[in-house]
Enzyme design. Structure first.
Site, mmCIF file in Angstrom:
data_model
loop_
_atom_site.group_PDB
_atom_site.id
_atom_site.type_symbol
_atom_site.label_atom_id
_atom_site.label_comp_id
_atom_site.label_asym_id
_atom_site.label_seq_id
_atom_site.Cartn_x
_atom_site.Cartn_y
_atom_site.Cartn_z
ATOM 1 N NE ARG A 74 -2.661 1.633 -1.097
ATOM 2 C CZ ARG A 74 -2.805 1.094 -2.276
ATOM 3 N NH1 ARG A 74 -3.509 0.212 -2.516
ATOM 4 N NH2 ARG A 74 -2.472 2.129 -3.527
ATOM 5 C CE LYS A 87 -3.304 27.932 -4.657
ATOM 6 N NZ LYS A 87 -3.719 28.741 -5.315
ATOM 7 C CE LYS A 90 1.224 35.310 -3.656
ATOM 8 N NZ LYS A 90 0.536 34.063 -3.218
ATOM 9 C CD GLU A 102 -0.385 38.366 -6.633
ATOM 10 O OE1 GLU A 102 -0.108 36.812 -6.405
ATOM 11 O OE2 GLU A 102 -0.862 38.912 -6.231
ATOM 12 C CG ASP A 146 -3.244 37.072 -8.835
ATOM 13 O OD1 ASP A 146 -3.382 35.972 -9.756
ATOM 14 O OD2 ASP A 146 -3.923 37.010 -8.448
#
Length: 292
Positions: free
Chosen positions: A105, A140, A172, A201, A222
């Site tokens: 597994r 992420k 940012k 950004e 962005d």
């Protein structure tokens, strides 16, 4: 086996070992109560891929099995980064029956997850082929598996964004708000962290021009709409800036609209879904001889 994707160097063995130790600790714990029912003699197994995929994760698969049976023999029929068709036998194994079952597994979890990331990345890379745009990942990632997933992105032909909060400065809207302008935020970042790459950004064309004038290593536009994005490319690639600072697109990017964005002339497209929206590749490890 079929075409092979661009492949990056193997991961740090220490990272693989640490990942595998955590995985086996949570799965095997104090011992595999079910595998203990099996006679612990020599046995064989084969690893089957049930769908088209880019193979990624061999180091983790191998380490899981060798941690429980150092003498296990694993014969791979495909290379890391190979594209394979559904029904391909990826590898055969010979070892102790209990260890083969206990490692199954955890070893498949690594291989199916990383192959899923590599396969998704390869599809996005193929979508922008010939445009000059590079596909980047983001932060992420699955907690504890960032290095593994970013390795899978490279195996799929993509490139890595910053690894974490420590290896690049990324300004940012909160930083711009705190310092009053893009130019002031860039000046503060350069003074505080002169040795780190600086990514900025921007949310408007006016902020883009400030970033181009102040200077940085990459500019992230962005959530620009198509018209603003094309104007950003014309500005950054035209005189006097001449494309010296790459433009990155982020936000609202999907596979269907990816090529149109790349054709606008941006340098990079970062996509969180490569590592966030993980769909594991369907694999199975079966005891017994490889079917004819």
């Amino acid at each position: 086996m079929s075409d092979r994707t661009p492949f990056q160097p193997w991961p740090d063995p220490r990272q693989v070992e640490a990942d595998v130790a955590r995985a086996l600790a949570e799965d095997v714990g104090s011992g595999d109560a079910t595998a203990a029912l099996l006679p612990d003699g020599p046995d064989q197994a084969y690893l089957l891929c049930k769908e088209d995929a880019v193979v990624c994760g061999r180091p983790w698969f191998d380490a899981c099995h060798r941690a429980l049976d150092p003498q296990v023999r694993i014969d791979w029929r495909v290379a890391e980064g190979d594209r394979v068709a559904a029904g391909t036998v990826l590898a055969t194994l010979q070892g102790r029956a209990r260890a083969l079952v206990s490692a199954e597994r955890a070893s498949l979890n690594f291989l199916q997850t990383l192959s899923g990331t590599a396969t998704a990345t390869a599809a996005h890379v193929a979508a922008v082929a010939g445009t000059g745009a590079r596909i980047l990942d983001t932060r992420k990632t699955l907690p504890g598996l960032r290095a593994a997933q970013k390795y899978a992105v490279r195996t799929g032909g993509g490139d890595n964004h910053r690894m974490g909060l420590y290896d690049a400065v990324m300004l940012k809207e909160n930083h711009v708000r705190a310092f009053g302008s893009v130019a002031a935020a860039i000046a503060a970042a350069r003074a505080a962290q002169p040795g780190l790459p600086l990514i900025v950004e921007v949310e408007t064309l006016a902020e883009l021009r400030q970033a181009l004038e102040a200077g940085c290593d990459r500019i992230l536009i962005d959530d620009f709409d198509a018209e603003a994005r094309r104007e950003a490319v014309r500005t950054a690639h035209g005189a006097p800036y001449d494309g010296r600072i790459p433009l990155e697109v982020s936000g609202g990017v999907d596979l269907e609209g990816l090529r149109a964005i790349a054709l606008d002339g941006v340098d990079c497209i970062s996509i969180g879904g490569l590592t966030k929206h993980v769909r594991a590749v369907d694999l199975s490890l079966k005891l017994g001889p490889t079917p004819a």
